[in-house]
Scaffold this motif. Structure first.
Motif, PDB file in Angstrom:
ATOM      1  N   LEU A 125      -3.743 -13.720  -1.847  1.00  0.00           N
ATOM      2  CA  LEU A 125      -3.643 -12.267  -2.259  1.00  0.00           C
ATOM      3  C   LEU A 125      -4.516 -11.425  -1.137  1.00  0.00           C
ATOM      4  O   LEU A 125      -3.937 -10.321  -1.271  1.00  0.00           O
ATOM      5  N   GLU A 126      -5.656 -11.994  -0.956  1.00  0.00           N
ATOM      6  CA  GLU A 126      -6.319 -11.055   0.222  1.00  0.00           C
ATOM      7  C   GLU A 126      -5.344 -10.701   1.355  1.00  0.00           C
ATOM      8  O   GLU A 126      -5.374  -9.460   1.808  1.00  0.00           O
ATOM      9  N   VAL A 127      -4.484 -11.872   1.831  1.00  0.00           N
ATOM     10  CA  VAL A 127      -3.447 -11.259   2.899  1.00  0.00           C
ATOM     11  C   VAL A 127      -2.581 -10.189   2.289  1.00  0.00           C
ATOM     12  O   VAL A 127      -2.447  -9.217   3.119  1.00  0.00           O
ATOM     13  N   SER A 128      -1.926 -10.477   1.092  1.00  0.00           N
ATOM     14  CA  SER A 128      -1.278  -9.357   0.529  1.00  0.00           C
ATOM     15  C   SER A 128      -1.951  -7.884   0.547  1.00  0.00           C
ATOM     16  O   SER A 128      -1.441  -7.148   0.882  1.00  0.00           O
ATOM     17  N   TYR A 129      -3.180  -8.125  -0.052  1.00  0.00           N
ATOM     18  CA  TYR A 129      -3.954  -6.856  -0.383  1.00  0.00           C
ATOM     19  C   TYR A 129      -3.976  -6.254   1.032  1.00  0.00           C
ATOM     20  O   TYR A 129      -3.949  -4.934   0.996  1.00  0.00           O
ATOM     21  N   GLN A 130      -4.551  -7.084   2.151  1.00  0.00           N
ATOM     22  CA  GLN A 130      -4.713  -6.151   3.509  1.00  0.00           C
ATOM     23  C   GLN A 130      -3.283  -5.716   4.142  1.00  0.00           C
ATOM     24  O   GLN A 130      -3.261  -4.565   4.562  1.00  0.00           O
ATOM     25  N   LYS A 131      -2.389  -6.340   3.593  1.00  0.00           N
ATOM     26  CA  LYS A 131      -1.154  -5.612   4.223  1.00  0.00           C
ATOM     27  C   LYS A 131      -0.787  -4.288   3.607  1.00  0.00           C
ATOM     28  O   LYS A 131      -0.314  -3.323   4.165  1.00  0.00           O
ATOM     29  N   MET A 132      -1.015  -4.296   2.191  1.00  0.00           N
ATOM     30  CA  MET A 132      -0.959  -3.063   1.615  1.00  0.00           C
ATOM     31  C   MET A 132      -1.735  -1.981   1.991  1.00  0.00           C
ATOM     32  O   MET A 132      -1.562  -0.908   2.160  1.00  0.00           O
ATOM     33  N   TYR A 133      -3.030  -2.606   2.246  1.00  0.00           N
ATOM     34  CA  TYR A 133      -4.044  -1.594   2.671  1.00  0.00           C
ATOM     35  C   TYR A 133      -3.536  -0.824   4.110  1.00  0.00           C
ATOM     36  O   TYR A 133      -3.662   0.262   3.996  1.00  0.00           O
ATOM     37  N   GLU A 134      -3.077  -1.781   4.857  1.00  0.00           N
ATOM     38  CA  GLU A 134      -2.390  -1.284   6.140  1.00  0.00           C
ATOM     39  C   GLU A 134      -1.188  -0.204   5.898  1.00  0.00           C
ATOM     40  O   GLU A 134      -1.170   0.834   6.422  1.00  0.00           O
ATOM     41  N   ALA A 135      -0.219  -0.665   5.101  1.00  0.00           N
ATOM     42  CA  ALA A 135       0.859   0.134   4.738  1.00  0.00           C
ATOM     43  C   ALA A 135       0.293   1.368   4.416  1.00  0.00           C
ATOM     44  O   ALA A 135       0.923   2.171   4.811  1.00  0.00           O
ATOM     45  N   TYR A 136      -0.316   1.541   3.497  1.00  0.00           N
ATOM     46  CA  TYR A 136      -0.833   2.884   2.630  1.00  0.00           C
ATOM     47  C   TYR A 136      -1.481   3.609   3.875  1.00  0.00           C
ATOM     48  O   TYR A 136      -1.203   4.845   3.733  1.00  0.00           O
ATOM     49  N   THR A 137      -2.164   2.989   4.833  1.00  0.00           N
ATOM     50  CA  THR A 137      -2.929   3.905   5.775  1.00  0.00           C
ATOM     51  C   THR A 137      -1.894   4.287   6.725  1.00  0.00           C
ATOM     52  O   THR A 137      -1.671   5.558   7.048  1.00  0.00           O
ATOM     53  N   ARG A 138      -0.903   3.740   7.007  1.00  0.00           N
ATOM     54  CA  ARG A 138       0.451   4.148   7.712  1.00  0.00           C
ATOM     55  C   ARG A 138       1.199   5.313   7.035  1.00  0.00           C
ATOM     56  O   ARG A 138       1.448   6.076   7.636  1.00  0.00           O
ATOM     57  N   VAL A 139       1.448   4.841   5.710  1.00  0.00           N
ATOM     58  CA  VAL A 139       2.192   5.953   5.071  1.00  0.00           C
ATOM     59  C   VAL A 139       1.533   7.260   5.096  1.00  0.00           C
ATOM     60  O   VAL A 139       2.387   8.436   5.458  1.00  0.00           O
ATOM     61  N   PHE A 140       0.415   7.436   4.638  1.00  0.00           N
ATOM     62  CA  PHE A 140      -0.460   8.807   4.503  1.00  0.00           C
ATOM     63  C   PHE A 140      -0.510   9.185   5.936  1.00  0.00           C
ATOM     64  O   PHE A 140      -0.561  10.505   6.206  1.00  0.00           O
ATOM     65  N   THR A 141      -0.906   8.411   6.868  1.00  0.00           N
ATOM     66  CA  THR A 141      -0.954   8.977   8.443  1.00  0.00           C
ATOM     67  C   THR A 141       0.514   9.714   8.664  1.00  0.00           C
ATOM     68  O   THR A 141       0.498  10.814   9.217  1.00  0.00           O
ATOM     69  N   ARG A 142       1.459   8.936   8.445  1.00  0.00           N
ATOM     70  CA  ARG A 142       2.845   9.154   8.745  1.00  0.00           C
ATOM     71  C   ARG A 142       3.207  10.310   7.998  1.00  0.00           C
ATOM     72  O   ARG A 142       3.752  11.324   8.585  1.00  0.00           O
ATOM     73  N   CYS A 143       2.726  10.673   6.809  1.00  0.00           N
ATOM     74  CA  CYS A 143       3.003  11.886   6.227  1.00  0.00           C
ATOM     75  C   CYS A 143       2.106  13.060   6.449  1.00  0.00           C
ATOM     76  O   CYS A 143       2.417  14.306   5.974  1.00  0.00           O
ATOM     77  N   GLY A 144       1.373  12.925   7.710  1.00  0.00           N
ATOM     78  CA  GLY A 144       0.669  13.966   8.144  1.00  0.00           C
ATOM     79  C   GLY A 144      -0.543  14.496   7.437  1.00  0.00           C
ATOM     80  O   GLY A 144      -0.731  15.705   7.597  1.00  0.00           O
ATOM     81  N   LEU A 145      -0.928  13.637   6.643  1.00  0.00           N
ATOM     82  CA  LEU A 145      -2.114  14.079   5.687  1.00  0.00           C
ATOM     83  C   LEU A 145      -3.658  13.460   6.091  1.00  0.00           C
ATOM     84  O   LEU A 145      -3.766  12.492   6.595  1.00  0.00           O
ATOM     85  N   LYS A 146      -4.693  14.158   6.033  1.00  0.00           N
ATOM     86  CA  LYS A 146      -6.034  13.784   6.019  1.00  0.00           C
ATOM     87  C   LYS A 146      -6.195  13.207   4.767  1.00  0.00           C
ATOM     88  O   LYS A 146      -6.145  13.778   3.637  1.00  0.00           O
ATOM     89  N   PHE A 147      -6.700  11.969   4.795  1.00  0.00           N
ATOM     90  CA  PHE A 147      -6.946  10.983   3.712  1.00  0.00           C
ATOM     91  C   PHE A 147      -8.353  10.311   3.843  1.00  0.00           C
ATOM     92  O   PHE A 147      -8.866   9.890   5.226  1.00  0.00           O
ATOM     93  N   ARG A 148      -8.624   9.507   2.870  1.00  0.00           N
ATOM     94  CA  ARG A 148      -9.632   8.413   2.903  1.00  0.00           C
ATOM     95  C   ARG A 148      -9.554   7.496   1.939  1.00  0.00           C
ATOM     96  O   ARG A 148      -9.331   7.598   0.772  1.00  0.00           O
TER      97      ARG A 148
END
Lengths: 575, 575
Positions: free
Chosen positions: B170-193
């Motif tokens: 689960l920790e691996v899957s969670y980290q994958k999603m953490y990375e995916a989400y970071t990439r999604v909002f970065t690619r959407c051109g948004l300032k996020f945290r």
């Protein structure tokens, strides 16, 4: 994708619940799973197919000037009350209340929503035409959901609505959609036929259904074999000229009562009296909201209830039950006839009126009348085309003998006219500043139904045979022996190379026997299969097998990617 | 697309119903229209934005091994009864019955459906992990839908569910999603945290929210200014160490009752007694299903009700009403204190326990106690962190002083553990043949919410400023004078050329004044605008204006396409 990681649960057994082949195969091949009656989850392979069908639809809608939008699934009752459909739609409409007690429904169609949207935003003839569409879940609470995706309660549809200034504009929009639909189903790789159809409860005049041809289809279609003529129609709607030349020249004889003890079917009466069923007047009683109706067709014909309902202009049409028949005719079921029948409307098919010295029930137990002559012995309240047309009847356009085929309706296009724009007040100002109702059309494609129809049309005893353009993947690569490192490496190499070249490919890397993999590959229906065995490792020759033809071909390692790329491009190219 | 044909109804006025800027601008710029409270139709431009966001999400989910499926929107009650949520979900769940009276709901989330699917199909540890997702309409019957797309009743979400063998998986899957989400909002051109968050009712332990930063955001976030530390949390969840160094060294004095006539707020008492609010023990009474609770925090602090609810393990937590307060304390509201308080549970914040000679209500009208010493004068039932952390408090990880910002939650990732797999029996056989529950995670992104958040973050007084990667179109070409044939021809030429080069471009070919077109262009928020006026016709120099910076630039006719292509490619490139 590696099959070891793919969520692709195939089944060996045919699931008991599945009555039709598309339902069986989509379950067995791991495409769908049931969540509730008529409600399915689409697994990864099905979703890939659906998204390909959607994309083809989208491109063809856009090509004709369609603009994609997304309307809500939950629709407020107010709009349906405005159009008058809230009360008449019946139990197929899923209804719900929100926390404040307000009524909503789950959209089975979106005429109300789109008309209410457009009436707010479009003011002038300059803003017309508009072609707006969406691809979305639709809901229909079927009494008996069955046949898998062919009759579900939740399904995906594309619905486009056209808004024009006048009938001439509608004709243009309608022709655009006719062309778009033809291109969509051609690009999906399906054999299909557009047919004239009945417009049913949605209203409007002209309508065509697009039928994917399949022996298992629920719909019966008649078509003219002469391609230059091109007539084709759903039997619900099909017409055929009355064949006057087949009427025998005969002098009418006096009416006579004959005993027909126990003879209450056409077959029994014709055998007993030794005559052709064409001499019989079949009399069928129906219950409607306007009272009982007697429909008369020739003994060799069936009543077309869709046509009958239309000429009678009734909402309800059901076979009268035995007590009603006995009360009206004074006889048991099987002896009804038009002569002397009281308290019913008589509707005669055109063909019946040409009969001379026919036989009909006598409205007495165990008795028929012979030498019945329409016009002399009874006068129908209405004469109309109410018979089912069938193969062998003449084409209404060119007279050639019609043929029959079966099909699955996957699309329908309608001319709605001003039905909804008048009800909801969607008007525009014309060039002279006059307010006029917009003239509408609506155009649907069943997306999930198209997937199922594709399977009904394209399968064999081993599984599905996907058309290349909508296949979930193009190619499966199968190493014969998963313990053989050379085979596994070569398979991996080919997999990587194909993927890099934009081919949609899966690698069957499971620790399974080759036989299991081959069976699964046939079941899932990848258009091409590459087998990597010892021969491939030694000679560099790969075995390429086409699912549709079962043809095998040896292709060299160097040429395989180009070969496959070319095959796919040829299959999916857009003309 | 030509704007004369585009369904793009812009509005001059700010619609009265719209309270927040994204709602106002999306209505005014012709992106959305309301169909019912909290239910919207997405017009062509909005749908283009949404499809771009969806595609970015899809690519990033697939990159992490996610597989896209589609589950039903209508869900049978049986599964919700199995998980125990049918009865506890409350009025936010849209419920309905089918024609046979069977209960269904409209899915707000899909833990039940996916767990029931996976338990049928996954048997072995070899088939794990699985990451399955969908992008779909979701339903939540908000009591008061508002803020346009930010709090609707029908909205689009991506939801992914992970199934692993154990917590490490689960920790691996969670980290994958953490990375995916970071990439999604970065690619959407948004300032996020990404911020630590409370897991709320869905269950589970670790959870992060992804916040798009915007002053108008509903959520308050504290974060550590030291980027190498990186601590950030929703204030609902944020913690901060107790600051012992700020406690004055003092000897405890004897308890004393003082008159404080009419002084019932912290402000009044501190002013009247001439002391700092930090010396006060604020006592707040709550009603819960387990009885009344008194929460104690320092006078300069607020009670964090999310934390309090968690430490109390209660479902209901509401401020006690005046009669209850009077009954419990024997005094009017404003004079409650911990000393001698009976029949309530006392929960004290850690900071309160460090106070010496503090002031608290006396449980008597118009009176307070001074020299209250926790431990001596009262003993709480529970000591816990129940205060709201704020800017200036020390970071719990590094001690630096925290800062505050506001955000809009657009995504959340959860570790669910075995909550649903146990309830629904989703087990697998491990390497030793033992049956174990799968360990789950769930991961959501609000797609339509992301669109609205992008507008909240990116706009000015003239309209929306779309990030290039999710803009409905990249460029608008505006001929200044629509009656000038040379301008119209040049504009048409440029439009065609850009379109042929894969640029998403609209041509404003309407018979409108240039001012109207410029205003609409700013309102809609195309990233670039090309103006074709007399100068352009005469010199071949085109005016290119960037929406975000309002910078203008002259670019030659020959270079314009390449220039724009390069700008877009730079903005949307995937790292």
């Amino acid at each position: 994708m590696r099959i070891s990681q793919l969520f692709l649960p195939t089944l060996r057994e045919v699931p008991a619940e599945a009555e039709v082949i598309s339902h069986q195969l989509l379950l067995r091949a791991g495409f769908i799973r049931k969540a509730a009656a008529g409600v399915y989850t689409f697994l990864p392979l099905a979703w890939r197919v659906i998204r390909k069908i959607e994309q083809i639809i989208r491109e063809e809608m856009d090509r004709q000037g369609g603009q994609e939008i997304m309307m809500p699934i939950i629709q407020p009752a107010e709009l349906w009350q405005e159009s008058g459909r809230w009360d008449v739609y019946g139990p197929e409409l899923f209804r719900l209340k929100d926390r404040h007690g307000r009524d909503f429904c789950l959209g089975p169609t979106h005429e109300e929503i789109i008309t209410a949207l457009v009436r707010q935003e479009i003011r002038s003839y300059r803003q017309l035409p508009q072609l707006l569409y969406q691809i979305q879940n639709k809901y229909r609470d079927e009494r008996r959901p069955r046949f898998g995706l062919l009759r579900g309660r939740e399904f995906i549809m594309k619905d486009l609505y056209s808004f024009d200034r006048d009938e001439a504009g509608l004709e243009v929009s309608y022709q655009k959609m006719y062309e778009a639909y033809t291109r969509v189903f051609t690009r999906c790789g399906l054999k299909f036929r557009p047919v004239e159809a009945d417009s049913g409860a949605i209203g409007g005049n002209d309508t065509h259904e697009f039928m994917v041809l399949a022996d298992s289809g629920e719909a019966l279609v008649v078509f003219c074999p002469d391609e230059s003529c091109g007539y084709a129609a759903n039997v619900e709607r099909a017409t055929s000229p009355v064949q006057r030349d087949t009427v025998e020249e005969e002098t009418s004889q006096p009416l006579k009562l004959v005993d027909t003890p126990g003879m209450h079917t056409v077959e029994q009466v014709t055998a007993y009296l030794g005559l052709n069923a064409r001499r019989i007047i079949k009399t069928i009683l129906y219950q409607t909201e306007k009272g009982v109706v007697a429909a008369l067709v020739r003994g060799d014909r069936d009543v077309n209830e869709v046509k009958l309902q239309k000429v009678l202009d009734v909402l309800r049409l059901e076979l009268a039950d035995a007590p009603t028949v006995e009360k009206i005719t004074g006889a048991r079921v099987g002896y009804a006839g038009p002569v002397g029948l009281q308290n019913v409307r008589l509707v005669a098919d055109d063909e019946v009126m040409l009969l001379v010295n026919a036989v009909a029930g006598a409205n007495r137990d165990d008795a028929h009348l012979v030498n019945v002559n329409p016009g002399r012995d009874f006068v129908p309240h209405m004469v109309a085309d109410i018979r089912v047309v069938r193969a062998g009847d003449p084409c209404p356009k060119c007279g050639a003998l019609l043929r029959e085929t079966r099909g699955i309706e996957v699309g329908q296009i309608f001319k709605l006219g001003d039905k909804y724009s008048r009800a909801l007040g969607a008007t525009y100002l014309d060039e002279r500043g006059q307010s006029r109702p917009m003239i509408m059309g609506c155009y649907g494609i069943g997306v999930t139904r198209t997937m199922a129809a594709a399977v009904e049309q394209n399968h064999d005893e081993d599984g599905i045979i996907w058309p290349v353009s909508i296949a979930p993947f193009h190619v499966v690569v199968i190493p014969v022996n998963h313990k053989d490192e050379q085979q596994m490496n070569l398979a991996e190499e080919i997999y990587q190379e194909l993927q890099a070249g934009g081919v949609e490919v899966v690698l069957d890397d499971r620790a399974e026997r080759a036989g299991v993999k081959f069976k699964d590959a046939d079941l899932v229906g990848y258009p091409m299969r590459i087998t990597v065995g010892n021969q491939a490792v030694q000679t560099g020759e790969l075995e390429l097998r086409y699912r549709a033809t079962r043809e095998m071909q040896l292709v060299s390692r160097e040429q395989i990617a180009g070969h496959i790329r070319e095959y796919i491009d040829r299959a999916v190219r857009v003309l």
